[in-house]
Design an enzyme around this catalytic site. Structure first.
Site, mmCIF file in Angstrom:
data_model
loop_
_atom_site.group_PDB
_atom_site.id
_atom_site.type_symbol
_atom_site.label_atom_id
_atom_site.label_comp_id
_atom_site.label_asym_id
_atom_site.label_seq_id
_atom_site.Cartn_x
_atom_site.Cartn_y
_atom_site.Cartn_z
ATOM 1 N N GLU A 112 -2.244 28.108 20.234
ATOM 2 C CA GLU A 112 -1.616 26.936 20.841
ATOM 3 C C GLU A 112 -2.644 25.827 21.076
ATOM 4 O O GLU A 112 -3.839 26.106 21.241
ATOM 5 C CB GLU A 112 -1.013 27.329 22.202
ATOM 6 N N ASN B 213 4.273 21.627 17.995
ATOM 7 C CA ASN B 213 3.073 21.160 18.698
ATOM 8 C C ASN B 213 1.804 21.424 17.894
ATOM 9 O O ASN B 213 0.704 21.310 18.403
ATOM 10 C CB ASN B 213 2.974 21.826 20.082
ATOM 11 N N ASP C 103 1.398 37.613 14.418
ATOM 12 C CA ASP C 103 1.553 37.672 15.872
ATOM 13 C C ASP C 103 2.704 38.584 16.290
ATOM 14 O O ASP C 103 3.519 39.002 15.459
ATOM 15 C CB ASP C 103 1.750 36.258 16.452
ATOM 16 N N HIS D 57 0.884 24.336 16.509
ATOM 17 C CA HIS D 57 0.294 25.685 16.559
ATOM 18 C C HIS D 57 0.429 26.391 15.213
ATOM 19 O O HIS D 57 1.335 26.101 14.435
ATOM 20 C CB HIS D 57 0.865 26.529 17.711
HETATM 21 C C1 F6R Z 1 5.349 33.066 13.883
HETATM 22 C C2 F6R Z 1 4.347 32.021 13.790
HETATM 23 C C3 F6R Z 1 4.615 30.672 14.371
HETATM 24 C C4 F6R Z 1 5.756 29.964 13.625
HETATM 25 C C5 F6R Z 1 6.041 28.605 14.232
HETATM 26 C C6 F6R Z 1 7.209 27.901 13.569
HETATM 27 O O1 F6R Z 1 4.865 34.254 13.292
HETATM 28 O O2 F6R Z 1 3.304 32.257 13.267
HETATM 29 O O3 F6R Z 1 3.452 29.894 14.281
HETATM 30 O O4 F6R Z 1 5.411 29.819 12.281
HETATM 31 O O5 F6R Z 1 6.323 28.745 15.599
HETATM 32 O O6 F6R Z 1 8.366 28.607 13.818
HETATM 33 P P1 F6R Z 1 9.749 28.241 13.105
HETATM 34 O O7 F6R Z 1 9.594 28.586 11.664
HETATM 35 O O8 F6R Z 1 10.770 29.117 13.775
HETATM 36 O O9 F6R Z 1 9.968 26.785 13.324
#
Ligand code: F6R
Length: 249
Positions: A151, A144, A76, A146
């Site tokens: 999401e 959450n 992303d 995702h």
């Molecule tokens: C980012 C991504 C997101 C993160 C998720 C957890 O490329 O794919 O799904 O893996 O938001 O983020 P952290 O590791 O910062 O808790």
């Protein structure tokens, strides 16, 4: 006890140990596959893994050389941040991993967030499809549930797409920005299909704040309100966590 899913759980309280195991899995792919297609995640969770990959690659010339052959696809990117913004995922990837390895920039793909975003999404999927699919997809998980920026919602999207970021995700990521207003409202993310088509998935989930999401995602039910729950349908998922998961084993 009979395990509910085919998922391989690696539970250890020491995240350095988990990062070492994850790095071992990445290195296996790097060594075994001539032109490995690797899906990368960003965020705080994989930083330790990326440090381990850099350190061990630089200590081993044969491993270091292999990075020239890696095809990297990121999950992303924020819409609205230029590539050189300190919080863009372009910047994150070069800062945390790529600058230290002999990757070829023409083999590195991160969703492009300027110009026609719909065209960029189609091009991203077409490019990935031309390489086949990811040999390995590294994932984190949102509090959450995702994955990528897919999401929780009434429907999930198959292909790479532009998505609004949920309030929960914007709040969670506000820690990287000076003010909440600076947190982007939208992102381009690989869709659920792009993630689930990977041959192998490595999910890292560290810290108590991820426990609820793991419990919900791997409880044995599947629903769009917890996108990570779809990983239960995949045949080759390894989850590395420092959380006690005996409640669902
Ligand atoms: C980012 C991504 C997101 C993160 C998720 C957890 O490329 O794919 O799904 O893996 O938001 O983020 P952290 O590791 O910062 O808790």
């Amino acid at each position: 006890m009979v395990k509910k899913q085919a998922i391989q759980w690696i539970v250890n309280q020491d995240t350095d140990v988990l990062n070492g195991i994850a790095a071992g899995i990445v290195f296996r792919v790097l060594v075994d596959i001539l032109h490995p297609v690797i899906g990368f995640a960003t965020g705080s969770t994989p930083v330790g893994l990326y440090q381990d990959l850099v350190q061990n690659s630089r200590a081993n010339p044969k491993l270091l050389e292999r990075w020239q052959h890696v095809i990297g696809f990121n999950l992303d990117e924020y819409v609205g941040l230029p590539e050189n913004h300190p919080q863009s995922y372009h910047h994150y990837m070069w800062e945390n991993i790529y600058q230290f390895l002999p990757v070829l920039p023409q083999h590195i793909y991160i969703p492009k967030v300027t110009g026609d975003l719909e065209v960029n999404c189609r091009t991203y999927d077409d490019t990935l499809a031309n390489y086949g699919r990811q040999d390995l997809q590294i994932l984190g998980i949102g509090k959450n549930g995702h994955i990528g920026f897919n999401e929780p919602a009434g429907n999930l999207v198959l292909n790479t797409h532009v998505t609004p970021l949920s309030e929960a995700t914007r709040r969670a990521n506000a820690r990287f920005f000076d003010t909440m207003d600076e947190v982007p409202m939208r992102a381009i993310t690989m869709g659920m299909g792009g993630i689930l088509r990977a041959k192998r998935i490595l999910l890292l989930a560290f810290g108590n704040e991820k426990r609820e999401a793991l419990l919900q995602a791997f409880s044995g039910t599947i629903g769009t309100e917890c996108p990570a729950s779809f990983l239960q349908l995949h045949a080759n998922v390894t989850i590395l966590t420092d959380q006690d998961m005996t409640a669902i084993f």
